[in-house]
Structures are given as structure tokens and as C-alpha cells.
Scaffold this active site. Sequence first.
Site, PDB file in Angstrom:
ATOM      1  N   TYR A   1      36.107  34.466  -1.518  1.00 11.32           N
ATOM      2  CA  TYR A   1      35.860  36.102  -3.133  1.00 11.32           C
ATOM      3  C   TYR A   1      36.740  38.010  -2.976  1.00 11.32           C
ATOM      4  O   TYR A   1      36.379  38.459  -3.662  1.00 11.32           O
ATOM      5  CB  TYR A   1      34.441  36.593  -3.153  1.00 11.32           C
ATOM      6  CG  TYR A   1      33.893  35.273  -3.393  1.00 11.32           C
ATOM      7  CD1 TYR A   1      33.478  34.623  -4.941  1.00 11.32           C
ATOM      8  CD2 TYR A   1      32.800  34.349  -2.248  1.00 11.32           C
ATOM      9  CE1 TYR A   1      32.904  33.519  -4.950  1.00 11.32           C
ATOM     10  CE2 TYR A   1      32.140  33.683  -2.927  1.00 11.32           C
ATOM     11  CZ  TYR A   1      32.592  32.851  -4.048  1.00 11.32           C
ATOM     12  OH  TYR A   1      30.843  31.536  -4.340  1.00 11.32           O
TER      13      TYR A   1
ATOM     14  N   HIS B   1      35.469  41.340  -8.677  1.00 16.09           N
ATOM     15  CA  HIS B   1      33.885  41.993  -8.330  1.00 16.09           C
ATOM     16  C   HIS B   1      33.834  42.093  -7.227  1.00 16.09           C
ATOM     17  O   HIS B   1      33.066  42.504  -6.551  1.00 16.09           O
ATOM     18  CB  HIS B   1      32.970  40.572  -8.349  1.00 16.09           C
ATOM     19  CG  HIS B   1      32.026  40.517  -9.522  1.00 16.09           C
ATOM     20  ND1 HIS B   1      31.147  41.431 -10.310  1.00 16.09           N
ATOM     21  CD2 HIS B   1      30.816  39.698  -9.089  1.00 16.09           C
ATOM     22  CE1 HIS B   1      30.100  40.975 -10.632  1.00 16.09           C
ATOM     23  NE2 HIS B   1      29.804  40.213  -9.667  1.00 16.09           N
TER      24      HIS B   1
ATOM     25  N   ASN C   1      24.319  39.185  -6.642  1.00 21.37           N
ATOM     26  CA  ASN C   1      22.561  39.087  -7.407  1.00 21.37           C
ATOM     27  C   ASN C   1      21.879  39.264  -6.209  1.00 21.37           C
ATOM     28  O   ASN C   1      20.669  39.075  -6.240  1.00 21.37           O
ATOM     29  CB  ASN C   1      22.529  37.613  -8.029  1.00 21.37           C
ATOM     30  CG  ASN C   1      22.711  36.645  -6.710  1.00 21.37           C
ATOM     31  OD1 ASN C   1      22.177  36.204  -6.042  1.00 21.37           O
ATOM     32  ND2 ASN C   1      22.394  35.584  -7.847  1.00 21.37           N
TER      33      ASN C   1
ATOM     34  N   ASP D   1      32.660  47.267  -9.741  1.00 16.63           N
ATOM     35  CA  ASP D   1      33.165  47.129 -10.433  1.00 16.63           C
ATOM     36  C   ASP D   1      32.848  47.450 -11.547  1.00 16.63           C
ATOM     37  O   ASP D   1      31.296  47.467 -12.005  1.00 16.63           O
ATOM     38  CB  ASP D   1      34.194  45.063 -10.574  1.00 16.63           C
ATOM     39  CG  ASP D   1      32.362  44.857 -10.905  1.00 16.63           C
ATOM     40  OD1 ASP D   1      32.140  45.164  -9.719  1.00 16.63           O
ATOM     41  OD2 ASP D   1      32.688  44.095 -11.546  1.00 16.63           O
TER      42      ASP D   1
ATOM     43  N   ASN E   1      24.497  42.115 -12.444  1.00 19.70           N
ATOM     44  CA  ASN E   1      23.881  40.932 -11.042  1.00 19.70           C
ATOM     45  C   ASN E   1      23.449  42.336  -9.793  1.00 19.70           C
ATOM     46  O   ASN E   1      22.602  42.450  -9.307  1.00 19.70           O
ATOM     47  CB  ASN E   1      23.814  39.987 -10.699  1.00 19.70           C
ATOM     48  CG  ASN E   1      23.981  39.407 -11.794  1.00 19.70           C
ATOM     49  OD1 ASN E   1      22.668  39.395 -13.376  1.00 19.70           O
ATOM     50  ND2 ASN E   1      24.712  38.222 -12.081  1.00 19.70           N
TER      51      ASN E   1
END
Length: 232
Positions: free
Chosen positions: A14, A19, A66, A91, A112
Amino acid sequence: MKLLIGLGNPGARYARNRHNVGFMTVDAIAERHGLGPWRRRFQGEAAEGRIGGEKVLLLKPQTYMNESGRAAGEAARFFKLSPADMVVFHDELDLAPGKVKVKQGGGHAGHNGLKSLTAHCGAEFWRVRIGIGHPGDKAKVTAHVLGDFAKADAEWLDPLLAAMADAAPALVSGNEAKFVSDVAQAMHDVRAPAKEPAPKREKPQPAPRAPEQEAPSAPTALGEKLRRWLTG
């Protein structure tokens, strides 16, 4: 003390996601101001230090996006901080790439990370909204957000991260307007086209001189005598 929280998802897969621009921002701030080292704390990675005389804790929750509020809430309770002492970098789909806005409080608009933070800490924390642009189709949002920044994005992303890191002292001192202004000015300077050098002025050349004609030489004494003799 200020708690600066970058939102993102842990793990190499990631790392370059749109994000994860919150993680990228606190990494840039830590590097710029010599904070650290990063240590495992509060269900996340944390780095302490001072920025502009203000004590700060940088936090990257490792609970996945989240559940970001769990890590942030734990750190806030430990240091007895209110939501107003918390600054969250995240973001923002509704801003053009490279645009930055700051506000206190508000909703989560389906984000989230913000939703979890609101549940664990209340809504009145400061948000630094970092534009990543909208793909234009709601069905493409998830793929866009969880997709990596393109190589071409480095032209604005790297200068933006550097600008936010440079302007961080204004943010932690409570001057959010100056932070936004300084970042906007830095990005304007990056995007401004380079001025072309003024054309070189050539020195005027003097007009060419007409070739000099020699004056006829004066007749010699012998030539004059010969002329008189011939003409009688």
C-alpha cells in the site's frame, strides 16, 4: 503538545497508494525536522520531537485505515490531548491533485479513516485535506484511491510533500492560514513556467564606409613643359 496523524494502510503493497498520502506526509515532516526514530507505540508507528519549539508526536496507525481511530484515541488519552490538539493528514477526492485545504471538524464524507477517528476521538480534530482528484466515475473510486500514484504524479507530489513539511511549523503553532498560504505559494512557484531569457541585444554595427578615392596627383614640372611644347 500536538498529535500529527497520517492516515494510510500498513505494508509495502500500500506504500504508494493515493490512500496513503497521509503516511507520506508525516514521513516527510519527520525527515525535514529530524524527528524520530520511529517506534512501535499506540498500535502504530510513532516519532517524537519538536517543530518550531512545539513538542509533537507523529503517528502512523498500523490498524488499517478503517480502524485508525483506535491508535489515535490511545495516543490522545495517554497524553491527555483534546481533539483540537490533533491534526490529521488524509487524502481528499473532492480536491484537485496537489491542492491542500485545512479545516476543523466536519463530517467524514465516506472516508473510513475519518469515520473511525470521529468514533474514537470526536469530530473536532483538525483535518489537512490533500487532493488526489476524483476519477469521474463513482464505480472507479475504490480502484483510484487504492491505486498507486503514477510516475508522472511525482512532478507535483514530491514538491507538495516537501512544501507541507517546510510549512509544518505554522501548522503546529496554530497558524493554519499561513500553512495553507505557504504551501500554495510553494506549489505556485513549482508550476510557474520558467521565464525565457531576454533576447541578447546586439551592438549596432557602424555603416560601411565608402571606399576612398585617391585625389589626382599634381602634375610634375616635366609633364607641364611637355604639355606646353605640344600645344605650341
